[in-house]
Design an enzyme around this catalytic site. Sequence first.
Site, PDB file in Angstrom:
ATOM      1  N   ASP A 330     -48.823  75.461  61.184  1.00 22.91           N
ATOM      2  CA  ASP A 330     -49.901  74.974  60.332  1.00 22.91           C
ATOM      3  C   ASP A 330     -51.186  75.117  61.145  1.00 22.91           C
ATOM      4  O   ASP A 330     -51.137  75.161  62.378  1.00 22.91           O
ATOM      5  CB  ASP A 330     -49.644  73.513  59.967  1.00 22.91           C
ATOM      6  CG  ASP A 330     -50.774  72.925  59.145  1.00 22.91           C
ATOM      7  OD1 ASP A 330     -51.179  73.569  58.157  1.00 22.91           O
ATOM      8  OD2 ASP A 330     -51.254  71.836  59.505  1.00 22.91           O
ATOM      9  N   ASP A 535     -48.448  69.007  61.650  1.00 20.75           N
ATOM     10  CA  ASP A 535     -48.942  67.730  62.176  1.00 20.75           C
ATOM     11  C   ASP A 535     -48.089  66.548  61.753  1.00 20.75           C
ATOM     12  O   ASP A 535     -48.340  65.417  62.139  1.00 20.75           O
ATOM     13  CB  ASP A 535     -50.405  67.484  61.793  1.00 20.75           C
ATOM     14  CG  ASP A 535     -50.614  67.427  60.286  1.00 20.75           C
ATOM     15  OD1 ASP A 535     -49.629  67.300  59.547  1.00 20.75           O
ATOM     16  OD2 ASP A 535     -51.770  67.503  59.859  1.00 20.75           O
ATOM     17  N   ASP A 539     -47.032  67.813  56.196  1.00 19.02           N
ATOM     18  CA  ASP A 539     -46.181  69.005  56.269  1.00 19.02           C
ATOM     19  C   ASP A 539     -44.698  68.671  56.200  1.00 19.02           C
ATOM     20  O   ASP A 539     -43.868  69.507  56.566  1.00 19.02           O
ATOM     21  CB  ASP A 539     -46.469  69.766  57.574  1.00 19.02           C
ATOM     22  CG  ASP A 539     -47.869  70.368  57.588  1.00 19.02           C
ATOM     23  OD1 ASP A 539     -48.291  70.897  56.552  1.00 19.02           O
ATOM     24  OD2 ASP A 539     -48.533  70.279  58.632  1.00 19.02           O
TER      25      ASP A 539
END
Length: 638
Positions: A330, A535, A539
């Site tokens: 990410d 994080d 997610d």
Amino acid sequence: MEKENKIALWKIMVSGLLLAAAVAVEECSDLSTWQLLLIYLVPYFMVGWDTLREAGEKIFKGELLDEDFLMSVATIGALAIGFLPDTDNQFPEAVVVMLFFQIGELFESIAEGKSRKSIASLMNIRPDAAFVERDGKLLSVNPSEVAVGEIIVIKPGEKVPLDGVVVEGSSSLNTVALTGESVPRDISVGDSIVSGCVNQGGLLRARVTKSFGESTASKIIDLVENASSNKSRSESFITRFARAYTPSVVAAAVLLALLPPLLSGSFMAAFPTWLYRSLIFLIVSCPCALVISVPLSFFGGIGGASRKGILIKGSNYLEALTKLDTVVFDKTGTLTKGVFEVDAVHPFAAHPQDSPLECTEEKEKRLLHLAAHVESFSTHPIAISLRNAYPHIDDGCSVENVEEIAGRGVRANVNGHLVCVGNSKMMEEAGAAWKPCEKVGTIIHVCSDGEYLGHIIVSDVIKDDAKSAIAELKTLGVRRTVMLTGDKKEVGEYVALQVGVDECRADLLPAEKVSCVESLLKDKPAGKVLAFVGDGINDAPVLARADVGIAMGGLGSDAAIEAADVVLMDDKPSKIATGIRIARRTLRIANENTWFAIGIKLLVLCLATFGLATMWMSVFADVGVTVLAVLNSLRTLR
């Protein structure tokens, strides 16, 4: 555990002395076999009673054919073999086998204790007491008795007992027990603190935000202690192997004792020889070297990773890290800090004939001044970055009628002028002729009474170690790195270029990130692993879908600890490479133990079958191999 080890050591030493005395009596006297047996039974029972008791209890429970059973049968057989015709007694050998078996058990206990002690010292982050303010008094209570909302006091040098928010005082916190990093973290009023850190500076008063059981320290300790519940394929194989292997060698030992004498034509003459060989066969076949050393290796590897601030939820995930082929990141909060900063200020002149190149520093300050005042009441990350860029908003300016317009920006009256701060759509609605910007980032336009004043570029800050993290992964053999982001394509591609990832997929919704990971899972080679690094807050679906979910845990991120398989407590992507190195070293040590133990045992088993192995060789093949494998496993703790 230390007390039990001392008792075991005392028994071994006394039994050794009694064995030496028994051998001396045998050599200096002419006692019968039965009399010698009674003498040798004293050291035998002293050192072997626990093993015999364990074997007996397991027989009644239906748990046959473990190492205690094998040692009991083998040594009892060695004691009995001397009563057969034309045979010498094996009393000293029987006691020696049991003695060395107990020495091996002691080494195992010491090694496991050292491993647990190492992790316990690492995880010694939960204090026994918390100082809480009640009715004007400062009371020392058990942390489990402190309620959410109460005020606790943390003195210099003390561990933070519970998660909370600082309401008074400033200090620096030592976070080494949580992150593996020795750099202190400065905190002041309004900052969050988490349990397990050590207060290095001034006195702190904090309001508790989580109960004792939900605190960061408690969750981390529980995570490490229960990591063994998720076994690696190597551990599971060893467990299955032992279940099938032990009955097989017992059956083989019985056949070895009975079949050759039956085929020889003279059963009673040949039986003692083949019984002795079968007893050696039983001793050698004990699988304790494998059953002990392999789990101990993984246990040590998980502990070693924890000391580096890498929490791995099971040895199966530790093993998976050795097979990483694709790593998907990410962007925000993973490769970038998730903290916006003003990257550039481009004021435009009030009059068309003026060039932007002639803008002065005063015009830049004025642009930031207006933007910071309009955004003074917003909690949006971009608003915070604008206020941080111009911290002097307490300058007496009048700010009234603040209005936040969704999808546009914020407008307010500043000293009687209508100032708009937002995107191009807000500028168009205000009638301001906005100017584009080629610089990558989030563009914040500013106008006053419909007159365009310029724009401010705000960018997410790339983490210091992001580029080196990607380079290290490629050095370690990771074939493919991909970055997923919901940001615009140009922003994503800029970050991807800066950090060196192979691919960037932008403008993604959360559900689309899952689809991307699923397509990448189909593309990876068979037997390889895909990891997603996020994080841990927004997610969770992607972390769960990947083969291995790696979360930037931060200090106290519940979502990360719950959702991921691996948690990086200091938010540094470079720790992924550290985790891979630890995992590979752990698996290498476990494999060394496996092949070493199997190789030595097979060799001595073959020698025993042909009558070339002695009882002493069998002791080495069992106890000696176990001790060496356990000592090798301890290397994972470093």
